[in-house]
Design an enzyme around this catalytic site. Structure first.
Site, mmCIF file in Angstrom:
data_model
loop_
_atom_site.group_PDB
_atom_site.id
_atom_site.type_symbol
_atom_site.label_atom_id
_atom_site.label_comp_id
_atom_site.label_asym_id
_atom_site.label_seq_id
_atom_site.Cartn_x
_atom_site.Cartn_y
_atom_site.Cartn_z
ATOM 1 N N LYS A 13 1.942 -7.310 -7.974
ATOM 2 C CA LYS A 13 3.329 -6.912 -8.270
ATOM 3 C C LYS A 13 4.338 -7.800 -7.533
ATOM 4 O O LYS A 13 5.295 -8.281 -8.111
ATOM 5 C CB LYS A 13 3.638 -5.480 -7.796
ATOM 6 C CG LYS A 13 2.755 -4.401 -8.255
ATOM 7 C CD LYS A 13 3.232 -3.046 -7.729
ATOM 8 C CE LYS A 13 3.231 -2.870 -6.225
ATOM 9 N NZ LYS A 13 1.900 -2.790 -5.600
ATOM 10 N N ARG A 88 6.893 5.318 -5.481
ATOM 11 C CA ARG A 88 5.464 5.457 -5.217
ATOM 12 C C ARG A 88 5.022 6.919 -5.265
ATOM 13 O O ARG A 88 3.841 7.204 -5.046
ATOM 14 C CB ARG A 88 5.137 4.902 -3.838
ATOM 15 C CG ARG A 88 4.550 3.487 -3.848
ATOM 16 C CD ARG A 88 4.448 3.060 -2.402
ATOM 17 N NE ARG A 88 3.442 2.096 -2.119
ATOM 18 C CZ ARG A 88 3.705 0.790 -1.923
ATOM 19 N NH1 ARG A 88 4.908 0.319 -2.071
ATOM 20 N NH2 ARG A 88 2.725 -0.022 -1.578
ATOM 21 N N ARG A 127 -5.381 -12.373 1.682
ATOM 22 C CA ARG A 127 -3.947 -12.614 1.492
ATOM 23 C C ARG A 127 -3.281 -13.075 2.792
ATOM 24 O O ARG A 127 -3.562 -12.552 3.861
ATOM 25 C CB ARG A 127 -3.315 -11.304 1.023
ATOM 26 C CG ARG A 127 -1.860 -11.400 0.700
ATOM 27 C CD ARG A 127 -1.446 -10.307 -0.229
ATOM 28 N NE ARG A 127 -1.195 -9.055 0.483
ATOM 29 C CZ ARG A 127 -0.611 -8.001 -0.095
ATOM 30 N NH1 ARG A 127 -0.276 -8.057 -1.362
ATOM 31 N NH2 ARG A 127 -0.427 -6.897 0.579
ATOM 32 N N ARG A 160 -1.118 -9.643 7.111
ATOM 33 C CA ARG A 160 -0.423 -8.386 7.401
ATOM 34 C C ARG A 160 -1.370 -7.424 8.110
ATOM 35 O O ARG A 160 -2.547 -7.362 7.787
ATOM 36 C CB ARG A 160 0.037 -7.751 6.087
ATOM 37 C CG ARG A 160 1.360 -8.278 5.611
ATOM 38 C CD ARG A 160 1.706 -7.827 4.224
ATOM 39 N NE ARG A 160 1.470 -6.415 3.956
ATOM 40 C CZ ARG A 160 1.797 -5.837 2.797
ATOM 41 N NH1 ARG A 160 2.366 -6.545 1.832
ATOM 42 N NH2 ARG A 160 1.561 -4.559 2.596
ATOM 43 N N ARG A 171 -5.105 2.681 1.806
ATOM 44 C CA ARG A 171 -3.961 2.445 0.907
ATOM 45 C C ARG A 171 -4.370 2.663 -0.546
ATOM 46 O O ARG A 171 -3.579 3.172 -1.350
ATOM 47 C CB ARG A 171 -3.423 1.025 1.105
ATOM 48 C CG ARG A 171 -2.684 0.867 2.436
ATOM 49 C CD ARG A 171 -2.487 -0.587 2.814
ATOM 50 N NE ARG A 171 -1.621 -1.291 1.907
ATOM 51 C CZ ARG A 171 -1.618 -2.615 1.741
ATOM 52 N NH1 ARG A 171 -2.465 -3.366 2.412
ATOM 53 N NH2 ARG A 171 -0.784 -3.174 0.910
HETATM 54 P P1 AMP Z 1 3.866 -2.893 0.119
HETATM 55 O O1 AMP Z 1 4.383 -4.129 0.769
HETATM 56 O O2 AMP Z 1 4.639 -2.525 -1.119
HETATM 57 O O3 AMP Z 1 2.372 -2.934 -0.132
HETATM 58 O O4 AMP Z 1 4.114 -1.690 1.149
HETATM 59 C C1 AMP Z 1 3.537 -1.705 2.430
HETATM 60 C C2 AMP Z 1 3.621 -0.319 3.057
HETATM 61 O O5 AMP Z 1 5.004 0.075 3.173
HETATM 62 C C3 AMP Z 1 2.974 0.794 2.253
HETATM 63 O O6 AMP Z 1 1.574 0.898 2.490
HETATM 64 C C4 AMP Z 1 3.748 2.016 2.775
HETATM 65 O O7 AMP Z 1 3.302 2.382 4.066
HETATM 66 C C5 AMP Z 1 5.158 1.461 2.915
HETATM 67 N N1 AMP Z 1 5.926 1.619 1.666
HETATM 68 C C6 AMP Z 1 6.415 0.634 0.865
HETATM 69 N N2 AMP Z 1 7.061 1.146 -0.187
HETATM 70 C C7 AMP Z 1 6.986 2.486 -0.057
HETATM 71 C C8 AMP Z 1 7.432 3.580 -0.846
HETATM 72 N N3 AMP Z 1 8.102 3.390 -2.015
HETATM 73 N N4 AMP Z 1 7.177 4.845 -0.405
HETATM 74 C C9 AMP Z 1 6.538 5.066 0.752
HETATM 75 N N5 AMP Z 1 6.052 4.083 1.527
HETATM 76 C C10 AMP Z 1 6.271 2.792 1.139
#
Ligand code: AMP
Length: 218
Positions: A13, A88, A127, A160, A171
């Site tokens: 994404k 989410r 990654r 990360r 996750r």
């Molecule tokens: P991402 O970079 O989108 O994979 O997000 C990394 C982490 O940020 C996720 O595993 C969550 O802990 C937090 N996070 C990001 N977006 C959201 C969201 N919309 N709702 C809740 N937690 C989020």
């Protein structure tokens, strides 16, 4: 055009949203990036978010809804935007509908990045992200020219914290439990457009563009 990019962690994404955003000038709103910026800046929000993120859990709905509410009010969002990693949960999706309806707008498409879990663990453990510009690489499929160094800006490439295998599995479980119900949410509203996220990045990009073409043509 207001598009939601929906899919499990590692489904591409973010890569696709960044590419589309750079090419078309549509802002990419990534709640994950916003939270990581808050962590780097050492804000109170960042400190409380880090505790959830480091164990692969979702940050509370009201926190991310607040970030999106503030970000979507900025002038660059007037022509539309891509939501990458938000919503989410069902409460986040209904809050999004409510805040868009306040400005007489609505989500135009939800692009679903479809891929098997088994492919995701390998993708995520390889990654690497540039600490300076956020460019993304993969040790196997998209390595940088020089190990550990960003091709685009020379910044340092890091893994990360939440791309460790134990956190990745958490996750993915969280995705199936809390985020997957959004597939039905957008399908019922006639907005869902699935793409095959297991294809090559270029092939996925072509599919994403064709699904969004209706929305971006003048
Ligand atoms: P991402 O970079 O989108 O994979 O997000 C990394 C982490 O940020 C996720 O595993 C969550 O802990 C937090 N996070 C990001 N977006 C959201 C969201 N919309 N709702 C809740 N937690 C989020």
């Amino acid at each position: 055009m207001i598009s939601v990019f929906l899919g499990p962690p590692g489904s591409g994404k973010g890569t696709q949203a960044k590419k589309f955003s750079a090419e078309k000038g549509v802002p990419q709103l990534s709640t994950g990036d916003m939270l990581r910026q808050a962590i780097s800046a050492g804000t109170a929000l960042g400190r409380s978010a880090q505790e959830f993120m480091s164990r692969g859990a979702l940050v509370p709905d009201e926190v991310v809804i607040g970030l999106i509410r503030e970000r979507t009010q900025r002038p660059d969002c007037q022509g539309g935007f891509i939501l990458d990693g938000f919503p989410r949960t069902i409460p986040q999706a209904t809050a999004l509908d409510a805040l868009l309806s306040e400005i007489s707008r609505e989500v135009s498409a939800a692009i679903l990045f479809e891929i098997q879990d088994s492919a995701l663990v390998a993708r995520l453990t390889g990654r690497r992200t540039c600490v300076t510009c956020g460019a993304m690489y993969h040790l196997l499929s998209m390595p940088p020219r020089k190990t550990g160094v960003c091709d685009q800006c020379g910044g340092e490439l890091i893994q990360r914290d939440d791309d460790r295998e134990d956190v990745i599995r958490k996750r993915l479980a969280v995705y199936h439990q809390q985020t997957a119900p959004l597939v039905e949410f957008y399908r019922q509203r006639g907005m869902l457009s699935p793409v095959d996220a297991s294809a090559s990045p270029d092939a996925v990009y072509r599919e994403v563009k064709s699904k969004l073409a209706v929305d971006t043509q003048p």
